[in-house]
Design an enzyme around this catalytic site. Structure first.
Site, PDB file in Angstrom:
ATOM      1  N   HIS A 337       0.809  -1.222   0.000  1.00 13.20           N
ATOM      2  CA  HIS A 337       0.000   0.000   0.000  1.00 13.20           C
ATOM      3  C   HIS A 337       0.839   1.267   0.000  1.00 13.20           C
ATOM      4  O   HIS A 337       0.562   2.205  -0.732  1.00 13.20           O
ATOM      5  CB  HIS A 337      -0.880  -0.036   1.249  1.00 13.20           C
ATOM      6  CG  HIS A 337      -1.818   1.115   1.380  1.00 13.20           C
ATOM      7  ND1 HIS A 337      -2.730   1.457   0.403  1.00 13.20           N
ATOM      8  CD2 HIS A 337      -2.003   2.016   2.381  1.00 13.20           C
ATOM      9  CE1 HIS A 337      -3.436   2.499   0.798  1.00 13.20           C
ATOM     10  NE2 HIS A 337      -3.003   2.871   1.985  1.00 13.20           N
ATOM     11  N   ARG A 372       4.011   3.826   8.751  1.00  9.57           N
ATOM     12  CA  ARG A 372       3.251   5.077   8.645  1.00  9.57           C
ATOM     13  C   ARG A 372       1.950   4.998   9.421  1.00  9.57           C
ATOM     14  O   ARG A 372       1.211   4.016   9.300  1.00  9.57           O
ATOM     15  CB  ARG A 372       2.936   5.343   7.172  1.00  9.57           C
ATOM     16  CG  ARG A 372       2.055   6.546   6.951  1.00  9.57           C
ATOM     17  CD  ARG A 372       1.591   6.615   5.520  1.00  9.57           C
ATOM     18  NE  ARG A 372       0.663   5.547   5.204  1.00  9.57           N
ATOM     19  CZ  ARG A 372      -0.499   5.729   4.567  1.00  9.57           C
ATOM     20  NH1 ARG A 372      -0.854   6.928   4.171  1.00  9.57           N
ATOM     21  NH2 ARG A 372      -1.277   4.708   4.297  1.00  9.57           N
TER      22      ARG A 372
HETATM   23  C1  LIG Z   1      -5.907   3.414  -2.403  1.00  5.99           C
HETATM   24  C2  LIG Z   1      -5.128   4.409  -1.597  1.00  5.99           C
HETATM   25  C3  LIG Z   1      -5.723   5.056  -0.522  1.00  5.99           C
HETATM   26  C4  LIG Z   1      -5.006   5.963   0.244  1.00  5.99           C
HETATM   27  N1  LIG Z   1      -5.642   6.628   1.272  1.00  5.99           N
HETATM   28  C5  LIG Z   1      -4.960   7.581   1.949  1.00  5.99           C
HETATM   29  C6  LIG Z   1      -5.612   8.370   2.950  1.00  5.99           C
HETATM   30  O1  LIG Z   1      -6.796   8.237   3.193  1.00  5.99           O
HETATM   31  N2  LIG Z   1      -4.866   9.306   3.599  1.00  5.99           N
HETATM   32  C7  LIG Z   1      -3.538   9.509   3.360  1.00  5.99           C
HETATM   33  O2  LIG Z   1      -2.920  10.361   3.998  1.00  5.99           O
HETATM   34  N3  LIG Z   1      -2.917   8.791   2.409  1.00  5.99           N
HETATM   35  C8  LIG Z   1      -3.586   7.846   1.700  1.00  5.99           C
HETATM   36  N4  LIG Z   1      -2.949   7.128   0.726  1.00  5.99           N
HETATM   37  C9  LIG Z   1      -1.556   7.477   0.406  1.00  5.99           C
HETATM   38  C10 LIG Z   1      -1.541   8.803  -0.335  1.00  5.99           C
HETATM   39  O3  LIG Z   1      -2.627   8.838  -1.230  1.00  5.99           O
HETATM   40  C11 LIG Z   1      -0.260   8.971  -1.102  1.00  5.99           C
HETATM   41  O4  LIG Z   1       0.845   8.723  -0.287  1.00  5.99           O
HETATM   42  C12 LIG Z   1      -0.141  10.405  -1.635  1.00  5.99           C
HETATM   43  O5  LIG Z   1      -1.314  10.750  -2.323  1.00  5.99           O
HETATM   44  C13 LIG Z   1       1.069  10.522  -2.526  1.00  5.99           C
HETATM   45  O6  LIG Z   1       1.022  11.747  -3.158  1.00  5.99           O
HETATM   46  P1  LIG Z   1       2.199  12.146  -4.138  1.00  5.99           P
HETATM   47  O7  LIG Z   1       1.870  13.501  -4.638  1.00  5.99           O
HETATM   48  O8  LIG Z   1       3.492  11.933  -3.468  1.00  5.99           O
HETATM   49  O9  LIG Z   1       2.134  11.061  -5.309  1.00  5.99           O
HETATM   50  P2  LIG Z   1       0.913  10.630  -6.298  1.00  5.99           P
HETATM   51  O10 LIG Z   1      -0.375  11.171  -5.838  1.00  5.99           O
HETATM   52  O11 LIG Z   1       1.003   9.171  -6.510  1.00  5.99           O
HETATM   53  O12 LIG Z   1       1.322  11.357  -7.643  1.00  5.99           O
HETATM   54  C14 LIG Z   1       2.417  10.932  -8.392  1.00  5.99           C
HETATM   55  C15 LIG Z   1       2.422  11.676  -9.698  1.00  5.99           C
HETATM   56  O13 LIG Z   1       3.671  11.481 -10.326  1.00  5.99           O
HETATM   57  C16 LIG Z   1       3.469  11.183 -11.699  1.00  5.99           C
HETATM   58  N5  LIG Z   1       4.624  10.411 -12.116  1.00  5.99           N
HETATM   59  C17 LIG Z   1       5.118   9.259 -11.578  1.00  5.99           C
HETATM   60  N6  LIG Z   1       6.234   8.899 -12.220  1.00  5.99           N
HETATM   61  C18 LIG Z   1       6.452   9.831 -13.179  1.00  5.99           C
HETATM   62  C19 LIG Z   1       7.430  10.004 -14.179  1.00  5.99           C
HETATM   63  N7  LIG Z   1       8.427   9.138 -14.324  1.00  5.99           N
HETATM   64  N8  LIG Z   1       7.333  11.054 -15.016  1.00  5.99           N
HETATM   65  C20 LIG Z   1       6.310  11.933 -14.910  1.00  5.99           C
HETATM   66  N9  LIG Z   1       5.352  11.831 -13.968  1.00  5.99           N
HETATM   67  C21 LIG Z   1       5.430  10.792 -13.120  1.00  5.99           C
HETATM   68  C22 LIG Z   1       2.165  10.417 -11.736  1.00  5.99           C
HETATM   69  O14 LIG Z   1       1.621  10.455 -13.017  1.00  5.99           O
HETATM   70  C23 LIG Z   1       1.364  11.221 -10.707  1.00  5.99           C
HETATM   71  O15 LIG Z   1       0.854  12.363 -11.331  1.00  5.99           O
HETATM   72  C24 LIG Z   1      -3.658   6.213  -0.056  1.00  5.99           C
HETATM   73  C25 LIG Z   1      -3.052   5.576  -1.126  1.00  5.99           C
HETATM   74  C26 LIG Z   1      -3.775   4.680  -1.900  1.00  5.99           C
HETATM   75  C27 LIG Z   1      -3.112   3.996  -3.052  1.00  5.99           C
END
Ligand SMILES: Cc1cc2nc3c(=O)[nH]c(=O)nc-3n(C[C@H](O)[C@H](O)[C@H](O)COP(=O)(O)OP(=O)(O)OC[C@H]3O[C@@H](n4cnc5c(N)ncnc54)[C@H](O)[C@@H]3O)c2cc1C
Length: 499
Positions: A337, A372
């Site tokens: 997850h 976490r």
């Molecule tokens: C099902 C689920 C439920 C969750 N529920 C919760 C919750 O209730 N509360 C909580 O705090 N957390 C929750 N989490 C965790 C949380 O959602 C994530 O840790 C957080 O949203 C991550 O945000 P981020 O901006 O780091 O990455 P992400 O939201 O994953 O965004 C990553 C971005 O990077 C882009 N990307 C990736 N690789 C590349 C590349 N090589 N080149 C260009 N673009 C790229 C993708 O396209 C995307 O736009 C959950 C996660 C999941 C999967």
């Protein structure tokens, strides 16, 4: 392409950062890369919400800090924990001001409870908190003329000059390969759950930022701490991963094994609301005990009105599979997850490479330690995006030159990417899952090295599928080697042959 700020990733971390720099400096150019044509991210999947102290009558920063430290099992950085939790309310208020509508009654935010929290403190929007947040942030970014939002373009390597990061190499969906040169590069690429066969993460979560950083010599740690969510939906008709939020257990749902026995009380005094690693191991045990590939979630204890109003997405998803969640038990199983480790950063998002920053799930700030606490990651992403913005606002624009090159495809025939990716997922599920052994880890390492040699060198012209597989193999190797280096069970890390 040139940028003042290159943001790789359009989840909560990347979008929040982009909004801040683009608003503060309308004359500077911000490029945001989003890997696929459609908008997909872990952020959009987040259901439960954001853990934050808003009700200071019953809750306190100290209680939230204590819960976080307890989940992290001695490996959190306490100063980081205090800072991120302390700055949370201001950041949550900011997104409310930007238009995010969390559930509220009589002007007061409604607060959910999740595993490991001693108080109700999770602000949410039904069971679609992440989607609400992502949509509001995206609308805001799209309204900023100095943000160049590029979908369907994948960053695959960092561009370095004299030890300084000056941007990234990018491939688009037509196979064109180019550099984005930038004064500041921020990795916000999210999770790496796709390294496992069973995961709650969407298909974009291939650990690209981690792999790119690792290739460039950036420090990466705590990769052995993969959090497994105990209750991913498990149904033969499913094509995409789907999570059954912990908030549903917070509202009263209970886990049963396939023999119909309620078991969590015999594993932990917090029963169904014990920390995720405890629940996941318990579920894994019960699956072995009953020789089943899943357990069941009984929601009949929850008021039917609350079920449909607070959990509309889960209700609809289950209904589409023929399950009425008020009466039918939901089949669930643990799945990879959240990656608690990642690219090492300080509290400003700095990595050990000049002008390269990392924020969000791909970063390892020290907040999560060995595990976490539920709903602390959206909080971390919001706070770290803000702190990184403050740290990068005064960076002077540098003149950079593009050393563009294009290599021929190395894989016109012969390598079956799909099959290798499937094998890797199965290998990780079997040997690098909830319960590991030294023998299993060593076998996994050998297999990963074998698969890497089958894949061989990858060039941009091979396309995104090859690049993602390269990245997954790098991430898998990091998880396995760091698991082998950990000699004591702690937090979410468990080896049955250790104490
Ligand atoms: C099902 C689920 C439920 C969750 N529920 C919760 C919750 O209730 N509360 C909580 O705090 N957390 C929750 N989490 C965790 C949380 O959602 C994530 O840790 C957080 O949203 C991550 O945000 P981020 O901006 O780091 O990455 P992400 O939201 O994953 O965004 C990553 C971005 O990077 C882009 N990307 C990736 N690789 C590349 C590349 N090589 N080149 C260009 N673009 C790229 C993708 O396209 C995307 O736009 C959950 C996660 C999941 C999967």
């Amino acid at each position: 392409m040139r940028a003042d700020y290159l943001v790789v990733g359009a989840g909560v971390a990347g979008l929040t950062y982009a909004i801040k720099v683009a608003t503060a400096f309308p004359e500077r150019r911000v490029v945001v890369l989003n890997k696929c044509a459609e908008l997909m991210s872990n952020t959009r999947m987040a259901q439960g919400g954001i853990a934050v102290v808003t009700d200071t009558q019953t809750d306190s920063f100290q209680k939230h800090v204590n819960d976080t430290l307890k989940a992290g099992d001695g490996l959190c950085d306490e100063q980081v924990v205090r800072t991120i939790i302390g700055e949370g309310p201001e950041r949550v208020q900011e997104v409310i001001d930007w238009g995010v509508r969390f559930d509220a009654q009589n002007g007061k935010l409604l607060l959910g409870r999740e595993g490991g929290h001693v108080e109700n403190r999770v602000v949410h929007k039904g069971d679609q908190t992440g989607l609400e947040l992502a949509e509001v942030l995206l609308r805001k970014v799209q309204g900023l003329p100095n943000v160049h939002f590029v979908s369907g373009h994948m960053a695959y390597d960092l561009v370095m000059a004299d030890g300084v990061c000056i941007g990234a190499r990018v491939i688009d969906s037509d196979g064109n390969d180019y550099s984005v040169l930038s004064s500041v590069t921020v990795l916000a690429t999210g999770g790496s759950g796709q390294v496992y066969g069973f995961t709650t993460n969407p298909s974009i979560a291939t650990g690209d930022g981690l792999a790119m950083a690792h290739q460039a010599g950036v420090n990466i740690s705590n990769m052995e701490f993969i959090q497994f969510h105990p209750t991913a939906l498990y149904h033969p008709k499913m094509t995409e991963p789907f999570l059954i939020s912990e908030a549903i257990r917070g509202a009263g749902a209970r886990l049963l094994n396939t023999a119909g026995e309620y078991f969590m009380k015999s594993y932990d005094e917090q029963a169904d609301l014990a920390p995720r690693d405890v629940v996941s191991r318990a579920v894994f045990n019960e699956m072995q005990k009953t020789q089943s590939d899943h357990v069941l979630l009984d929601c009949s204890w929850i008021d039917p009105n609350e079920l449909s109003s607070h959990f509309p997405t889960i209700s609809q998803k289950c209904a589409a599979l023929g399950l009425a969640i008020q009466t039918d038990n939901i089949p669930v199983r643990p799945s990879a997850h959240y990656c608690c480790g990642g690219i090492d950063t300080d509290l400003d998002g700095n990595t050990n490479i000049s002008r390269l920053y990392a924020i969000g799930e791909c970063a390892n700030t020290g907040l999560h330690g060995a595990n976490r606490l539920a709903s602390n990651s959206l909080l971390e992403a919001l706070v770290m995006a803000h702190r990184c913005f403050l740290a990068t606002e005064h960076i002077a624009v540098v003149d950079t030159t593009d050393e563009s090159m294009r290599l021929p495809s190395l894989h016109n025939a012969g390598v079956d990417v799909r099959a290798l990716r499937k094998n890797l997922g199965e290998l990780m599920d079997t040997h690098v899952g909830i319960i590991r052994t030294e023998l299993g880890l060593k076998h996994a390492l050998q297999e990963i090295k074998r698969m890497s040699s089958v894949l061989g060198a990858v060039s941009a012209s091979d396309g995104t599928g090859f690049m993602e597989l390269r990245n997954l193999l790098i991430v898998a190797e990091l998880i396995v080697t760091q698991s082998l280096n950990r000699k004591k069970n702690v937090g979410g890390f468990y080896r049955s042959d250790l104490e």
